[in-house]
Design a protein around this motif. Structure first.
Motif, PDB file in Angstrom:
ATOM      1  N   ARG A 163      -1.958   2.820  -4.953  1.00  0.00           N
ATOM      2  CA  ARG A 163      -0.669   3.506  -4.994  1.00  0.00           C
ATOM      3  C   ARG A 163      -0.839   4.756  -5.848  1.00  0.00           C
ATOM      4  N   PRO A 164      -0.997   5.929  -5.222  1.00  0.00           N
ATOM      5  CA  PRO A 164      -1.178   7.147  -6.002  1.00  0.00           C
ATOM      6  C   PRO A 164      -0.094   7.307  -7.071  1.00  0.00           C
ATOM      7  N   GLY A 165      -0.530   7.651  -8.250  1.00  0.00           N
ATOM      8  CA  GLY A 165       0.378   7.830  -9.373  1.00  0.00           C
ATOM      9  C   GLY A 165       0.650   6.546 -10.133  1.00  0.00           C
ATOM     10  N   ARG A 166       0.326   5.422  -9.519  1.00  0.00           N
ATOM     11  CA  ARG A 166       0.507   4.104 -10.150  1.00  0.00           C
ATOM     12  C   ARG A 166      -0.838   3.401 -10.327  1.00  0.00           C
ATOM     13  N   PHE A 167      -1.647   3.398  -9.247  1.00  0.00           N
ATOM     14  CA  PHE A 167      -2.954   2.755  -9.291  1.00  0.00           C
ATOM     15  C   PHE A 167      -3.837   3.391  -8.230  1.00  0.00           C
ATOM     16  N   ASP A 168      -4.560   4.417  -8.621  1.00  0.00           N
ATOM     17  CA  ASP A 168      -5.526   5.082  -7.761  1.00  0.00           C
ATOM     18  C   ASP A 168      -6.855   5.078  -8.501  1.00  0.00           C
ATOM     19  N   PHE A 198      -7.235   3.733 -12.182  1.00  0.00           N
ATOM     20  CA  PHE A 198      -8.045   2.533 -12.368  1.00  0.00           C
ATOM     21  C   PHE A 198      -9.066   2.777 -13.481  1.00  0.00           C
ATOM     22  N   ALA A 199      -9.766   3.901 -13.407  1.00  0.00           N
ATOM     23  CA  ALA A 199     -10.772   4.227 -14.428  1.00  0.00           C
ATOM     24  C   ALA A 199     -10.110   4.416 -15.793  1.00  0.00           C
ATOM     25  N   ALA A 200      -8.977   5.106 -15.813  1.00  0.00           N
ATOM     26  CA  ALA A 200      -8.276   5.320 -17.088  1.00  0.00           C
ATOM     27  C   ALA A 200      -7.805   3.996 -17.683  1.00  0.00           C
ATOM     28  N   GLY A 201      -7.381   3.065 -16.832  1.00  0.00           N
ATOM     29  CA  GLY A 201      -6.973   1.749 -17.311  1.00  0.00           C
ATOM     30  C   GLY A 201      -8.137   0.991 -17.921  1.00  0.00           C
ATOM     31  N   ALA A 202      -9.305   1.147 -17.332  1.00  0.00           N
ATOM     32  CA  ALA A 202     -10.501   0.507 -17.892  1.00  0.00           C
ATOM     33  C   ALA A 202     -10.838   1.122 -19.249  1.00  0.00           C
ATOM     34  N   ILE A 203     -10.703   2.433 -19.344  1.00  0.00           N
ATOM     35  CA  ILE A 203     -10.950   3.107 -20.622  1.00  0.00           C
ATOM     36  C   ILE A 203      -9.966   2.623 -21.670  1.00  0.00           C
ATOM     37  N   GLY A 227      -8.359   1.197 -26.230  1.00  0.00           N
ATOM     38  CA  GLY A 227      -6.987   1.182 -26.714  1.00  0.00           C
ATOM     39  C   GLY A 227      -6.274   2.504 -26.488  1.00  0.00           C
ATOM     40  N   GLU A 228      -6.962   3.479 -25.910  1.00  0.00           N
ATOM     41  CA  GLU A 228      -6.381   4.799 -25.639  1.00  0.00           C
ATOM     42  C   GLU A 228      -6.347   5.046 -24.137  1.00  0.00           C
ATOM     43  N   ASP A 229      -5.200   5.486 -23.629  1.00  0.00           N
ATOM     44  CA  ASP A 229      -5.043   5.775 -22.204  1.00  0.00           C
ATOM     45  C   ASP A 229      -5.154   7.276 -21.969  1.00  0.00           C
ATOM     46  N   PRO A 230      -6.280   7.740 -21.428  1.00  0.00           N
ATOM     47  CA  PRO A 230      -6.433   9.184 -21.208  1.00  0.00           C
ATOM     48  C   PRO A 230      -5.517   9.738 -20.119  1.00  0.00           C
ATOM     49  N   ALA A 231      -4.907   8.877 -19.328  1.00  0.00           N
ATOM     50  CA  ALA A 231      -4.039   9.325 -18.238  1.00  0.00           C
ATOM     51  C   ALA A 231      -2.565   9.069 -18.504  1.00  0.00           C
ATOM     52  N   ALA A 232      -2.212   8.771 -19.734  1.00  0.00           N
ATOM     53  CA  ALA A 232      -0.822   8.431 -20.059  1.00  0.00           C
ATOM     54  C   ALA A 232       0.156   9.509 -19.590  1.00  0.00           C
ATOM     55  N   ASP A 233      -0.221  10.775 -19.710  1.00  0.00           N
ATOM     56  CA  ASP A 233       0.678  11.869 -19.334  1.00  0.00           C
ATOM     57  C   ASP A 233       0.898  11.975 -17.822  1.00  0.00           C
ATOM     58  N   TRP A 234       0.017  11.367 -17.031  1.00  0.00           N
ATOM     59  CA  TRP A 234       0.115  11.509 -15.577  1.00  0.00           C
ATOM     60  C   TRP A 234       0.612  10.256 -14.879  1.00  0.00           C
ATOM     61  N   ARG A 235       0.575   9.123 -15.517  1.00  0.00           N
ATOM     62  CA  ARG A 235       1.003   7.878 -14.855  1.00  0.00           C
ATOM     63  C   ARG A 235       2.449   7.997 -14.381  1.00  0.00           C
ATOM     64  N   GLN A 288     -20.868  -1.487 -13.890  1.00  0.00           N
ATOM     65  CA  GLN A 288     -21.070  -2.898 -14.223  1.00  0.00           C
ATOM     66  C   GLN A 288     -22.522  -3.241 -13.902  1.00  0.00           C
ATOM     67  N   GLY A 289     -23.438  -2.761 -14.702  1.00  0.00           N
ATOM     68  CA  GLY A 289     -24.861  -2.988 -14.441  1.00  0.00           C
ATOM     69  C   GLY A 289     -25.330  -2.161 -13.269  1.00  0.00           C
ATOM     70  N   ALA A 290     -25.922  -2.823 -12.276  1.00  0.00           N
ATOM     71  CA  ALA A 290     -26.457  -2.117 -11.116  1.00  0.00           C
ATOM     72  C   ALA A 290     -25.382  -1.804 -10.078  1.00  0.00           C
ATOM     73  N   ARG A 291     -24.131  -2.175 -10.343  1.00  0.00           N
ATOM     74  CA  ARG A 291     -23.021  -1.942  -9.431  1.00  0.00           C
ATOM     75  C   ARG A 291     -21.935  -1.147 -10.144  1.00  0.00           C
ATOM     76  N   VAL A 292     -21.055  -0.575  -9.368  1.00  0.00           N
ATOM     77  CA  VAL A 292     -19.919   0.181  -9.895  1.00  0.00           C
ATOM     78  C   VAL A 292     -18.658  -0.367  -9.234  1.00  0.00           C
ATOM     79  N   TYR A 293     -17.677  -0.757 -10.048  1.00  0.00           N
ATOM     80  CA  TYR A 293     -16.379  -1.144  -9.507  1.00  0.00           C
ATOM     81  C   TYR A 293     -15.644   0.116  -9.089  1.00  0.00           C
ATOM     82  N   VAL A 294     -15.143   0.115  -7.854  1.00  0.00           N
ATOM     83  CA  VAL A 294     -14.408   1.257  -7.324  1.00  0.00           C
ATOM     84  C   VAL A 294     -13.168   0.769  -6.590  1.00  0.00           C
ATOM     85  N   LEU A 295     -12.162   1.603  -6.557  1.00  0.00           N
ATOM     86  CA  LEU A 295     -10.965   1.350  -5.769  1.00  0.00           C
ATOM     87  C   LEU A 295     -11.112   2.174  -4.497  1.00  0.00           C
ATOM     88  N   HIS A 296     -11.245   1.496  -3.386  1.00  0.00           N
ATOM     89  CA  HIS A 296     -11.460   2.188  -2.119  1.00  0.00           C
ATOM     90  C   HIS A 296     -10.168   2.816  -1.605  1.00  0.00           C
TER      91      HIS A 296
END
Length: 135
Positions: A24-29, A33-38, A43-51, A108-116
């Motif tokens: 969901r663009p603007g909610r979970f893209d 997703f990456a900013a949520g992991a960060i 403990g800091e959300d780099p995308a707080a201003d754009w969510r 995540q090691g030899a793999r990367v979690y991605v949101l398709h």
């Protein structure tokens, strides 16, 4: 940003709850997703201003451009040091091609979690990444 002492368990919990979330663009893209992991790790959300401030991928890119970034990848590059993909570690950001765009994922090691774009969280090989950033 500095990783919290319990960042591994926090990241694992975040990934676990992300599997069932739809794109969901603007909610979970990919960028959010990456900013949520960060945020889970630091403990800091780099995308707080754009969510919640856009509803299309193009709208998100326009918002980033208005803030002086070409896109979500250049925003990540402004926040984190780039490292060779082969040196990316657990929890680092990876830039993975997704159609005619680039997506952000979490190493995540030899793999990367991605949101398709088609929806759903999955993994791709780390060797598919074009760039990586140390979190």
């Amino acid at each position: 940003m500095k990783r919290l002492p319990d960042w591994r368990s926090r990241l694992a919990a975040y990934i676990a709850v992300s599997f069932d979330r739809p794109l969901r663009p603007g909610r979970f893209d990919c960028a959010l997703f990456a900013a949520g992991a960060i945020e889970a790790m630091t403990g800091e959300d780099p995308a707080a201003d754009w969510r919640g401030s856009y509803s299309t991928i193009e709208g998100g890119i326009s918002a980033l451009r208005a803030a002086g970034h070409a896109d979500h990848v250049s925003f990540a590059a402004a926040l984190f040091d780039e490292v060779p993909v082969a040196h990316a570690r657990l929890g680092d950001l990876a830039v993975v091609p997704e159609g005619d765009r680039a997506g952000l994922g979490i190493v995540q090691g030899a793999r990367v979690y991605v949101l398709h774009i088609s929806g759903g969280l999955g993994t791709v090989p780390l060797i598919a990444a074009e760039r990586a950033f140390r979190v």
